[in-house]
Enzyme design. Structure first.
Site, mmCIF file in Angstrom:
data_model
loop_
_atom_site.group_PDB
_atom_site.id
_atom_site.type_symbol
_atom_site.label_atom_id
_atom_site.label_comp_id
_atom_site.label_asym_id
_atom_site.label_seq_id
_atom_site.Cartn_x
_atom_site.Cartn_y
_atom_site.Cartn_z
ATOM 1 N N ALA A 9 61.503 -28.557 -14.096
ATOM 2 C CA ALA A 9 60.915 -27.496 -14.713
ATOM 3 C C ALA A 9 62.034 -26.229 -13.988
ATOM 4 O O ALA A 9 61.275 -24.912 -13.991
ATOM 5 C CB ALA A 9 58.998 -27.464 -14.353
ATOM 6 N N ALA A 10 63.273 -26.243 -13.530
ATOM 7 C CA ALA A 10 63.977 -25.195 -13.310
ATOM 8 C C ALA A 10 64.202 -24.461 -14.427
ATOM 9 O O ALA A 10 64.655 -23.304 -14.404
ATOM 10 C CB ALA A 10 64.424 -26.032 -12.363
ATOM 11 N N GLY A 11 64.423 -25.031 -15.876
ATOM 12 C CA GLY A 11 65.180 -24.263 -16.668
ATOM 13 C C GLY A 11 64.496 -23.602 -16.559
ATOM 14 O O GLY A 11 63.683 -22.628 -17.014
ATOM 15 N N ARG A 15 66.536 -20.436 -25.141
ATOM 16 C CA ARG A 15 65.927 -20.620 -26.390
ATOM 17 C C ARG A 15 64.478 -19.894 -27.228
ATOM 18 O O ARG A 15 64.085 -19.971 -28.535
ATOM 19 C CB ARG A 15 66.742 -21.514 -26.850
ATOM 20 C CG ARG A 15 68.262 -21.602 -27.349
ATOM 21 C CD ARG A 15 69.179 -22.563 -28.039
ATOM 22 N NE ARG A 15 68.869 -24.054 -27.150
ATOM 23 C CZ ARG A 15 68.791 -25.157 -27.864
ATOM 24 N NH1 ARG A 15 68.457 -25.766 -28.311
ATOM 25 N NH2 ARG A 15 68.890 -26.026 -26.611
ATOM 26 N N LYS A 22 59.744 -21.929 -19.472
ATOM 27 C CA LYS A 22 59.321 -22.386 -20.885
ATOM 28 C C LYS A 22 58.069 -23.326 -20.340
ATOM 29 O O LYS A 22 57.312 -23.400 -21.431
ATOM 30 C CB LYS A 22 60.857 -23.093 -20.847
ATOM 31 C CG LYS A 22 60.334 -24.630 -22.330
ATOM 32 C CD LYS A 22 61.677 -24.338 -22.500
ATOM 33 C CE LYS A 22 62.655 -25.928 -21.651
ATOM 34 N NZ LYS A 22 63.805 -25.959 -22.375
ATOM 35 N N GLU A 159 77.137 -37.948 -22.088
ATOM 36 C CA GLU A 159 76.472 -36.515 -22.591
ATOM 37 C C GLU A 159 76.767 -36.489 -23.986
ATOM 38 O O GLU A 159 78.577 -36.998 -24.058
ATOM 39 C CB GLU A 159 76.489 -35.204 -21.151
ATOM 40 C CG GLU A 159 76.009 -35.412 -20.007
ATOM 41 C CD GLU A 159 74.403 -35.896 -20.940
ATOM 42 O OE1 GLU A 159 73.635 -35.164 -21.485
ATOM 43 O OE2 GLU A 159 73.770 -36.953 -20.516
HETATM 44 C C1 UD1 Z 1 69.561 -34.370 -20.682
HETATM 45 C C2 UD1 Z 1 69.730 -35.850 -19.808
HETATM 46 C C3 UD1 Z 1 70.404 -36.079 -21.663
HETATM 47 C C4 UD1 Z 1 68.725 -36.866 -22.483
HETATM 48 C C5 UD1 Z 1 68.444 -34.950 -22.637
HETATM 49 C C6 UD1 Z 1 67.009 -35.429 -22.890
HETATM 50 C C7 UD1 Z 1 71.233 -34.957 -18.335
HETATM 51 C C8 UD1 Z 1 72.577 -34.616 -18.022
HETATM 52 N N1 UD1 Z 1 70.862 -35.024 -19.346
HETATM 53 O O1 UD1 Z 1 70.350 -33.369 -20.893
HETATM 54 O O2 UD1 Z 1 70.859 -37.373 -21.225
HETATM 55 O O3 UD1 Z 1 69.439 -37.105 -23.813
HETATM 56 O O4 UD1 Z 1 68.431 -34.423 -21.340
HETATM 57 O O5 UD1 Z 1 66.454 -34.287 -23.619
HETATM 58 O O6 UD1 Z 1 70.196 -35.214 -17.802
HETATM 59 N N2 UD1 Z 1 66.423 -28.750 -15.872
HETATM 60 C C9 UD1 Z 1 66.684 -28.557 -14.319
HETATM 61 N N3 UD1 Z 1 67.275 -27.519 -13.254
HETATM 62 C C10 UD1 Z 1 68.810 -27.884 -14.072
HETATM 63 C C11 UD1 Z 1 69.216 -28.890 -15.441
HETATM 64 C C12 UD1 Z 1 68.406 -29.168 -16.296
HETATM 65 O O7 UD1 Z 1 65.412 -28.074 -13.223
HETATM 66 O O8 UD1 Z 1 69.949 -28.040 -13.151
HETATM 67 C C13 UD1 Z 1 65.527 -29.682 -16.220
HETATM 68 C C14 UD1 Z 1 65.146 -28.310 -17.476
HETATM 69 O O9 UD1 Z 1 64.660 -27.466 -17.153
HETATM 70 C C15 UD1 Z 1 65.169 -29.171 -18.149
HETATM 71 C C16 UD1 Z 1 65.852 -30.365 -18.135
HETATM 72 O O10 UD1 Z 1 66.126 -31.030 -17.117
HETATM 73 O O11 UD1 Z 1 63.352 -29.210 -18.411
HETATM 74 C C17 UD1 Z 1 66.460 -31.245 -18.806
HETATM 75 O O12 UD1 Z 1 67.681 -30.263 -18.664
HETATM 76 P P1 UD1 Z 1 68.545 -29.861 -20.020
HETATM 77 O O13 UD1 Z 1 69.928 -28.896 -19.324
HETATM 78 O O14 UD1 Z 1 67.833 -29.575 -21.410
HETATM 79 O O15 UD1 Z 1 70.104 -31.461 -19.869
HETATM 80 P P2 UD1 Z 1 70.452 -31.958 -21.291
HETATM 81 O O16 UD1 Z 1 71.807 -31.465 -21.897
HETATM 82 O O17 UD1 Z 1 69.408 -31.880 -22.771
#
Ligand code: UD1
Ligand code: CA
Length: 460
Positions: A9-11, A15, A22, A159
Site C-alpha cells: 500500500a505504498a503507491g 490517477r 489511494k 510485465e
Molecule cells: C503488478 C504486477 C503485474 C500484475 C499487476 C496486477 C509486478 C512487477 N507487476 O503490476 O504482474 O499483473 O500488478 O495489478 O509486480 N506498490 C508498492 N510499492 C512499489 C510499487 C508498487 O507498494 O514500489 C504497490 C502499489 O501501491 C500497488 C501494487 O503494489 O498497490 C501494484 O503496483 P503497480 O505499480 O500498480 O504494479 P503494476 O504495474 O500494476
C-alpha cells in the site's frame, strides 16, 4: 504456525487525482484497505505486514481508528522501487524459522478479494510450491503475462512493458496475489535485479527464479474477475463499488428480501434482515443495521447503525442514525431519528419530527413537527404538533421526564429540566418551565384579549 500476510500500500495512486492515499478511498463505506485487511483476518492466525509510503501516517491513523486487529508490522518503503522492493521491506519481520511457513501477498488497492479464494490459493502452496492467482481475460492490457513452457508449466511472469509482441498476445494475466514459501522468498528477494523496462525490482521475477530451481508453480485460475480487479482511477473505483453493491444485493435477494429495484439500494456496512422485509428505492444502509421480520423501508430512507423491530415501517425520506426501534413502530415520512433514541413498541413518529437521546414509551405519538431531545417519555403520551423540548440552555443539556398518558398541546415549549407527571395535560401554546403534578392541567401562556371595534390600519 502463523501465516505472514503482506499488503502492499505504498503507491501514490496518481490517477485517482486526489490528496487521499489511494487505499483509503472507500467501497461500500469502508476503505479499500479495510476490505483487504478483513479478508486476510478471516484466514485466522495471521501476522499482518503493511507496506506504506505515500500518505503512510494517514494510513496508520485510519487503520488505528477503523480496524480492530492485533499488532501490525508497519514497513515503510521510501522511495518506492517496485513490488519486489516493497516486499523486501518486510523481510526482517517475516516468520522464516520453519520451511513450511508461507507468505501471502495482497494489495491495498485490490479490495474485493474473497477469503475463500485466498484459502484455496494457500492450500495449493507449500515448502516446495509457489501458488499464483491468475485470470484469463480478453483484455490483458497493462498486466503481467503468465508464461508457460513445456507441459504447460509456468516459467515466468513478464510485465507488459518488457514483453515481446508474441508474449503480449497471452491472455492469462498475473493478479499479483500469490502465496510463496517464506524461506525461499527471502532468498529470491535478495537476488532481485532491476534490469527491466521500468528500472524496478519486480516481485514477479521470483517466479522465473522458482522455475529455474524446479520449485513447483501452480496457478489458481480465478473465475470472477472483480475479485482481483485493482483500482487505479475513479472510474474503476465506481465500477467496483457497483459490483460490490450487486453482490450485497444478490445475498439479500437470496435471503428473501423484496427489493423494489436491486440497482437502487446501497449497503455501506453490514445489513442483517429478517423474513419478508421490503425495501423501496434509494435506501441507504450504513454501519451495522438490523431489520426485523416484516419491516418496510420506504424510498429515500437512510438508516445508520440502528436496529428496527419486527413489523415497523419507515416511511419515505426518513433518516435514522443510532436508533433502537421496537416492534410495529411507524416513523416518517421525513422524520429524523438521532443517536440515543429508543422507541418502544407501537410508537408513532410522524413527519418533521426530530428525536435525540430520547426514550419514548409504548404507544406514544409525536405525529408532526416536533423536537424531542434528552427526554424520557412514558406510555401513551401525545406530543402535539410544533412541540419543542428545550433541552439546552446555551451551556448545559437538561433532562425532561414525561409520565404516562400525558397530553402535550400543540406548539408547546417544554423548558428543561422539567417533569410532567402521569396524566398531565398541557394547554396548546404553553411555555412550561415548572414541573406539572399528576392529573393537572397546565396553561402557560398570555391570556387572550378580544378588542371590540378595532380598526385595521389604512394605507397612507
Ligand atoms: C503488478 C504486477 C503485474 C500484475 C499487476 C496486477 C509486478 C512487477 N507487476 O503490476 O504482474 O499483473 O500488478 O495489478 O509486480 N506498490 C508498492 N510499492 C512499489 C510499487 C508498487 O507498494 O514500489 C504497490 C502499489 O501501491 C500497488 C501494487 O503494489 O498497490 C501494484 O503496483 P503497480 O505499480 O500498480 O504494479 P503494476 O504495474 O500494476
Ligand atoms: Ca496496478
Amino acid at each position: 504456525m502463523k501465516l505472514d500476510v503482506v499488503i502492499l500500500a505504498a503507491g501514490k495512486g496518481t490517477r485517482m487525482n486526489s490528496n487521499l492515499p489511494k487505499v483509503l478511498h472507500r467501497i461500500g463505506g469502508r476503505s479499500m484497505l479495510e476490505h483487504v485487511i478483513a479478508a486476510a483476518e478471516k484466514l485466522g492466525n495471521i501476522c499482518l505486514h503493511l507496506v506504506i509510503g505515500y500518505g503512510g501516517e494517514q494510513i496508520k491513523q485510519h487503520v488505528a481508528l477503523s480496524v480492530d486487529v492485533g499488532s501490525i508490522n508497519w514497513a515503510i518503503q521510501e522511495p518506492q522501487l517496485g513490488t519486489g522492493h516493497a516486499v523486501q521491506q518486510t523481510v526482517a519481520a517475516l516468520n522464516s524459522n520453519h520451511k513450511d511457513n508461507l507468505v501471502l501477498i495482497l494489495y491495498g488497492d485490490v479490495p474485493l478479494i474473497k477469503t475463500t479464494t485466498l484459502e484455496k490459493l494457500l492450500s495449493l502452496a507449500n515448502a516446495e510450491t509457489l501458488s499464483l492467482l491468475t485470470l484469463i481475460t480478453d483484455d490483458p492490457t497493462g498486466l503481467g503475462r503468465i508464461i508457460r513452457g513445456d507441459g504447460n508449466a509456468i516459467t515466468a511472469i513478464v510485465e507488459e512493458k518488457d514483453a515481446s509482441a508474441e508474449q503480449r498476445e497471452i491472455k492469462e494475466i498475473n493478479s499479483g496475489i500469490m502465496a510463496i514459501p517464506t524461506i525461499k522468498l527471502v532468498r529470491w528477494l535478495g537476488e532481485l535485479k532491476n534490469h527491466n523496462a521500468q528500472g524496478e525490482y519486480y516481485l514477479t521475477d521470483v517466479v522465473a527464479m522458482a522455475a529455474k530451481e524446479n520449485c513447483n508453480i501452480v496457478a489458481n485460475v480465478i473465475e470472477e474477475d472483480f475479485e482481483i480487479q485493482g483500482v487505479n482511477d475513479k472510474s474503476q473505483l465506481a465500477s467496483l463499488e457497483r459490483r460490490y453493491q450487486m453482490n450485497k444485493v444478490d445475498d439479500l435477494l437470496a435471503a428473501g428480501v423484496t427489493l423494489r429495484d436491486p440497482a437502487r439500494v446501497d449497503i455501506r456496512g453490514e445489513l442483517e434482515i429478517g423474513k419478508d422485509v421490503e425495501i423501496d428505492i434509494n435506501a441507504i444502509f450504513e454501519g451495522e443495521v438490523v431489520l426485523g421480520n416484516d419491516v418496510v423501508v420506504g424510498a429515500n430512507v437512510i438508516i445508520s447503525d440502528s436496529v428496527i423491530g419486527d413489523g415497523s415501517v419507515i416511511l419515505p425520506g426518513s433518516n435514522i442514525d443510532g436508533g433502537i426501534i421496537g416492534k410495529n413502530v411507524s416513523i416518517g415520512p421525513y422524520a429524523r431519528i438521532r443517536p440515543g433514541t429508543i422507541l418502544k413498541d407501537n410508537v408513532k413518529i410522524g413527519n418533521f419530527v426530530e428525536t435525540k437521546n430520547a426514550i419514548i414509551g409504548k404507544g406514544s405519538k409525536a405525529s408532526h413537527l416536533a423536537y424531542i431531545g434528552d427526554a424520557e417519555l412514558g406510555e401513551n403520551v401525545n406530543i402535539g404538533a410544533g412541540t419543542i423540548v428545550c433541552n439546552y440552555d446555551g451551556i448545559n443539556k437538561h433532562k425532561t421526564r414525561i409520565g404516562n398518558n400525558v397530553f402535550v398541546g400543540s406548539n408547546s415549549v417544554l423548558v428543561a429540566p422539567l417533569e410532567l407527571a402521569d396524566n398531565a395535560f398541557i394547554a396548546a401554546g404553553s411555555t412550561i418551565n415548572r414541573d406539572v403534578p399528576a392529573d393537572n392541567l397546565a396553561i402557560g401562556r398570555g391570556k387572550q384579549r378580544n378588542i371590540p371595534g378595532w380598526k385595521r390600519p389604512v394605507k397612507k
